[in-house]
Motif scaffolding. Structure first.
Motif, PDB file in Angstrom:
ATOM      1  N   LEU A 296      90.978 -65.350 -47.467  1.00  0.00           N
ATOM      2  CA  LEU A 296      90.650 -64.151 -46.696  1.00  0.00           C
ATOM      3  C   LEU A 296      89.393 -63.482 -47.231  1.00  0.00           C
ATOM      4  CD1 LEU A 296      91.421 -62.146 -44.484  1.00  0.00           C
ATOM      5  CD2 LEU A 296      92.873 -60.976 -46.157  1.00  0.00           C
ATOM      6  N   ALA A 297      89.277 -63.360 -48.542  1.00  0.00           N
ATOM      7  CA  ALA A 297      88.086 -62.744 -49.135  1.00  0.00           C
ATOM      8  C   ALA A 297      86.841 -63.546 -48.810  1.00  0.00           C
ATOM      9  CB  ALA A 297      88.270 -62.616 -50.653  1.00  0.00           C
ATOM     10  N   ARG A 298      86.943 -64.864 -48.883  1.00  0.00           N
ATOM     11  CA  ARG A 298      85.786 -65.697 -48.566  1.00  0.00           C
ATOM     12  C   ARG A 298      85.408 -65.587 -47.090  1.00  0.00           C
ATOM     13  NH1 ARG A 298      87.804 -71.049 -51.906  1.00  0.00           N
ATOM     14  NH2 ARG A 298      87.076 -70.383 -53.983  1.00  0.00           N
ATOM     15  N   ALA A 299      86.407 -65.513 -46.232  1.00  0.00           N
ATOM     16  CA  ALA A 299      86.136 -65.404 -44.795  1.00  0.00           C
ATOM     17  C   ALA A 299      85.421 -64.103 -44.466  1.00  0.00           C
ATOM     18  CB  ALA A 299      87.446 -65.492 -44.005  1.00  0.00           C
ATOM     19  N   GLU A 300      85.813 -63.011 -45.093  1.00  0.00           N
ATOM     20  CA  GLU A 300      85.180 -61.723 -44.828  1.00  0.00           C
ATOM     21  C   GLU A 300      83.766 -61.676 -45.363  1.00  0.00           C
ATOM     22  OE1 GLU A 300      88.004 -59.084 -46.548  1.00  0.00           O
ATOM     23  OE2 GLU A 300      89.052 -58.761 -44.651  1.00  0.00           O
ATOM     24  N   ARG A 301      83.469 -62.393 -46.424  1.00  0.00           N
ATOM     25  CA  ARG A 301      82.115 -62.413 -46.964  1.00  0.00           C
ATOM     26  C   ARG A 301      81.174 -63.244 -46.106  1.00  0.00           C
ATOM     27  NH1 ARG A 301      84.391 -63.168 -52.083  1.00  0.00           N
ATOM     28  NH2 ARG A 301      83.834 -65.369 -52.002  1.00  0.00           N
ATOM     29  N   ALA A 302      81.678 -64.189 -45.360  1.00  0.00           N
ATOM     30  CA  ALA A 302      80.832 -65.106 -44.587  1.00  0.00           C
ATOM     31  C   ALA A 302      80.585 -64.625 -43.171  1.00  0.00           C
ATOM     32  CB  ALA A 302      81.484 -66.490 -44.549  1.00  0.00           C
ATOM     33  N   GLU A 303      80.749 -63.323 -42.924  1.00  0.00           N
ATOM     34  CA  GLU A 303      80.742 -62.833 -41.552  1.00  0.00           C
ATOM     35  C   GLU A 303      79.375 -62.891 -40.875  1.00  0.00           C
ATOM     36  OE1 GLU A 303      82.180 -58.965 -42.016  1.00  0.00           O
ATOM     37  OE2 GLU A 303      80.520 -58.254 -43.216  1.00  0.00           O
ATOM     38  N   ASN A 304      78.276 -62.968 -41.612  1.00  0.00           N
ATOM     39  CA  ASN A 304      76.957 -62.947 -40.986  1.00  0.00           C
ATOM     40  C   ASN A 304      76.334 -64.329 -40.840  1.00  0.00           C
ATOM     41  OD1 ASN A 304      76.861 -60.137 -40.660  1.00  0.00           O
ATOM     42  ND2 ASN A 304      76.280 -59.867 -42.795  1.00  0.00           N
ATOM     43  N   GLN A 305      76.961 -65.369 -41.345  1.00  0.00           N
ATOM     44  CA  GLN A 305      76.422 -66.715 -41.228  1.00  0.00           C
ATOM     45  C   GLN A 305      76.933 -67.361 -39.939  1.00  0.00           C
ATOM     46  OE1 GLN A 305      77.410 -68.899 -44.761  1.00  0.00           O
ATOM     47  NE2 GLN A 305      76.893 -67.202 -46.126  1.00  0.00           N
ATOM     48  N   ARG A 306      76.086 -68.205 -39.339  1.00  0.00           N
ATOM     49  CA  ARG A 306      76.485 -68.888 -38.106  1.00  0.00           C
ATOM     50  C   ARG A 306      76.080 -70.366 -38.200  1.00  0.00           C
ATOM     51  NH1 ARG A 306      78.367 -64.636 -37.770  1.00  0.00           N
ATOM     52  NH2 ARG A 306      78.534 -63.199 -35.995  1.00  0.00           N
ATOM     53  N   VAL A 307      76.962 -71.224 -37.771  1.00  0.00           N
ATOM     54  CA  VAL A 307      76.673 -72.653 -37.702  1.00  0.00           C
ATOM     55  C   VAL A 307      77.176 -73.165 -36.362  1.00  0.00           C
ATOM     56  CG1 VAL A 307      76.777 -73.036 -40.199  1.00  0.00           C
ATOM     57  CG2 VAL A 307      78.870 -73.240 -38.823  1.00  0.00           C
ATOM     58  N   THR A 308      76.590 -74.267 -35.915  1.00  0.00           N
ATOM     59  CA  THR A 308      77.017 -74.906 -34.666  1.00  0.00           C
ATOM     60  C   THR A 308      77.883 -76.118 -35.002  1.00  0.00           C
ATOM     61  OG1 THR A 308      75.019 -74.186 -33.528  1.00  0.00           O
ATOM     62  CG2 THR A 308      76.231 -76.025 -32.561  1.00  0.00           C
ATOM     63  N   VAL A 309      79.096 -76.144 -34.459  1.00  0.00           N
ATOM     64  CA  VAL A 309      80.032 -77.226 -34.749  1.00  0.00           C
ATOM     65  C   VAL A 309      80.587 -77.783 -33.448  1.00  0.00           C
ATOM     66  CG1 VAL A 309      80.681 -76.277 -36.990  1.00  0.00           C
ATOM     67  CG2 VAL A 309      81.961 -75.597 -34.960  1.00  0.00           C
ATOM     68  N   ASP A 310      81.034 -79.032 -33.512  1.00  0.00           N
ATOM     69  CA  ASP A 310      81.697 -79.667 -32.373  1.00  0.00           C
ATOM     70  C   ASP A 310      83.182 -79.323 -32.454  1.00  0.00           C
ATOM     71  OD1 ASP A 310      82.741 -81.211 -30.402  1.00  0.00           O
ATOM     72  OD2 ASP A 310      81.868 -83.103 -31.092  1.00  0.00           O
ATOM     73  N   ALA A 311      83.607 -78.370 -31.629  1.00  0.00           N
ATOM     74  CA  ALA A 311      84.990 -77.901 -31.683  1.00  0.00           C
ATOM     75  C   ALA A 311      85.967 -79.020 -31.355  1.00  0.00           C
ATOM     76  CB  ALA A 311      85.177 -76.732 -30.715  1.00  0.00           C
ATOM     77  N   ALA A 312      85.603 -79.923 -30.451  1.00  0.00           N
ATOM     78  CA  ALA A 312      86.496 -81.021 -30.096  1.00  0.00           C
ATOM     79  C   ALA A 312      86.698 -81.957 -31.285  1.00  0.00           C
ATOM     80  CB  ALA A 312      85.927 -81.784 -28.897  1.00  0.00           C
ATOM     81  N   GLU A 313      85.623 -82.249 -31.995  1.00  0.00           N
ATOM     82  CA  GLU A 313      85.731 -83.128 -33.153  1.00  0.00           C
ATOM     83  C   GLU A 313      86.551 -82.486 -34.261  1.00  0.00           C
ATOM     84  OE1 GLU A 313      82.835 -85.751 -36.112  1.00  0.00           O
ATOM     85  OE2 GLU A 313      81.982 -84.371 -34.641  1.00  0.00           O
ATOM     86  N   VAL A 314      86.320 -81.180 -34.486  1.00  0.00           N
ATOM     87  CA  VAL A 314      87.091 -80.475 -35.511  1.00  0.00           C
ATOM     88  C   VAL A 314      88.570 -80.461 -35.139  1.00  0.00           C
ATOM     89  CG1 VAL A 314      87.451 -78.255 -36.645  1.00  0.00           C
ATOM     90  CG2 VAL A 314      85.123 -79.069 -36.230  1.00  0.00           C
TER      91      VAL A 314
END
Length: 482
Positions: A296-314
């Motif tokens: 949870l702490a790591r997720a809240e710290r990463a709030e401003n980064q953005r990446v493009t991922v293939d949701a179907a593959e994930v």
């Protein structure tokens, strides 16, 4: 607010213009009328000097031709009347009227008359001037002229139109200045409102420029920035504390579990072994809780980064990872997705962790023979990932509390978990500008749906799968599921 300020400035300017231009307009009309009246009085006085012989019985003489030429040249009617009011001589366009009657009465009383005091553009009365003809103090008659007011009215109207045009230009200049002034005054407030929304949406680096607007609002902007810095620092410290504490507690917890585990062989009675088993379960539970807090702490710290991922593959990889546990619990886990990539813009690992939490819950709370489906599809300009199960589901009140930290439904308190899974999902989705919605399934179960925005620019890549074997995500998971 800007509109109200501009309206107040404009109203004040209009009142000032009316206070200045109204007396000026009246003065211009009076001045133009006075100029015409003075000219006509001079002319009438000259005619009166020529009217004495005619009134003494010598005939009109040269006055008759003077009045005719005057009327023909200037278009001004004139007449000579005796003391009884009878016309002795007059120009061709002379027409007695109510205005001339008053003028003649005043002149025959021995006084000059000129009127009206001012010619208004909407009044079509002539300018009438009457001068008595006297001889040794005796009034013999009067000379009266009637000047058409059309030219005077046009002149006054022209002056008034000029004043109106100047007033409109001033009003336009006032509006432009008022908008600029209101913008200068309200710019810090507007930027403060925008920055507040940005911070509320997760951009904790947004700040107000402190050198805008009047000094009072500059101080407000500086105070807001200081407050935002303080709040951001407190949040960073809190998240760092949670992350560090969770990480540091893992080591003594691992050592404690090893020591407790080593006590197992020395226990001979059944009660001791039961207590030993419960102690190991509690240490595992505490380890799970620490891992969730760290995530949870790591997720809240990463709030401003953005990446493009293939949701179907994930989604395919996560379903494949959870298939062994689903088989072990006799739960059918399947993927419903097209072979084509489904690109989404998220914070790093958002889809992975969110699907892990949702699939874990769905498999955990579904009974033997139940079914869990993970679906991926385009929706609303983004990508939607749906996890459906046929388990017991949640009530409406439970759905409202499901994303609260450490909350667990009363009927599942004995099931393993820390109560942070859905909280982590909500944080990751919110940081990715996405949506998390949960609803009751039909006829039973729970439907949890994630929505993430698509990337602004198209992603170049293979049309299917990962480009290595020519198969899409659904095909690869299908083969893994056997």
């Amino acid at each position: 607010m800007r509109r109200r300020l501009v309206i107040s400035y404009l109203l004040l300017m209009v009142l000032v213009l009316m206070a200045l231009e109204t007396p000026l307009a009246v003065t211009l009309a009076t001045r133009e009328t006075d100029r015409v009246r003075a000219d006509r009085l001079a002319d009438a006085t000259r005619f009166a000097s020529l009217g004495g012989p005619a009134l003494r019985g010598g005939g009109p003489g040269p006055l008759d031709s003077e009045l005719a030429a005057y009327d023909d040249l200037y278009g001004i009617a004139a007449a000579l009347v005796d003391r009884e009011g009878g016309t002795v001589t007059a120009s061709v366009s002379w027409q007695p009227g109510s205005g001339t009657a008053v003028a003649l009465d005043t002149a025959l009383a021995g006084q000059q008359f000129s009127g009206p005091d001012s010619v208004w553009p909407w009044v079509n009365e002539p300018v009438v001037v009457a001068v008595p003809v006297t001889d040794g103090g005796e009034v013999l008659g009067a000379v009266v002229t009637a000047t058409p007011a059309g030219k005077v009215r046009r002149t006054v109207a022209s002056w008034w139109l000029l004043l109106t045009a100047i007033g409109l230009l001033v009003v336009l200049a006032c509006i432009s200045t008022a908008f600029g002034l209101a913008g200068w005054v309200l710019r810090p407030v507007t930027e403060l409102d925008a920055v507040t929304h940005e911070i509320a949406e997760g951009d904790r680096t947004a700040r107000v420029r402190p050198r805008l607007g009047p000094p009072e609002l500059r101080r407000l902007a500086a105070s807001f920035n200081n407050m935002a810095d303080a709040v951001s620092d407190v949040m960073d410290r809190q998240r760092a504390f949670v992350a560090h504490a969770s990480h540091q507690l893992r080591n003594p917890l691992t050592a404690l579990r090893l020591r407790v585990e080593e006590l197992g062989p020395s226990l001979t009675d059944d009660d001791g072994r039961a207590e030993h088993r419960l102690a190991l379960e509690e240490t595992d539970r505490l380890a799970t809780l620490l891992d969730a807090l760290l995530t949870l702490a790591r997720a809240e710290r990463a709030e401003n980064q953005r990446v493009t991922v293939d949701a179907a593959e994930v989604a395919a990889s996560r379903v494949a990872a959870w298939l062994p546990l689903a088989r072990h619990r006799s739960v059918t886990l399947r993927l419903d997705a097209a072979a084509a990539p489904a690109y989404a813009r998220t914070v790093p690992t958002a889809i992975d962790q969110a699907l892990d939490a949702l699939i874990d819950n769905a498999v955990k709370f579904s009974g033997t023979g139940e079914e869990v489906t993970v679906a991926v599809r385009p929706a609303d300009g983004g990508i939607a990932l749906q996890v459906r199960d046929t388990g017991p589901g949640m009530t409406a009140s439970q759905l409202d509390q499901a994303t609260e930290r450490f909350w667990r439904a009363p009927d599942v308190q004995n099931v393993d978990g820390a109560g942070l899974g859905l909280t982590i999902v909500a944080v990751l989705v919110d940081a990715s500008d996405g949506r998390l919605t949960m609803r009751q399934g039909r006829p039973r179960g729970l439907v949890a749906e994630l929505w993430f925005p698509s990337p602004e620019e198209p992603v170049a890549g293979p049309a299917s799968g990962d480009g290595t074997d020519g198969t899409g995500p659904a095909e690869r998971v299908g083969s893994a599921a056997g």
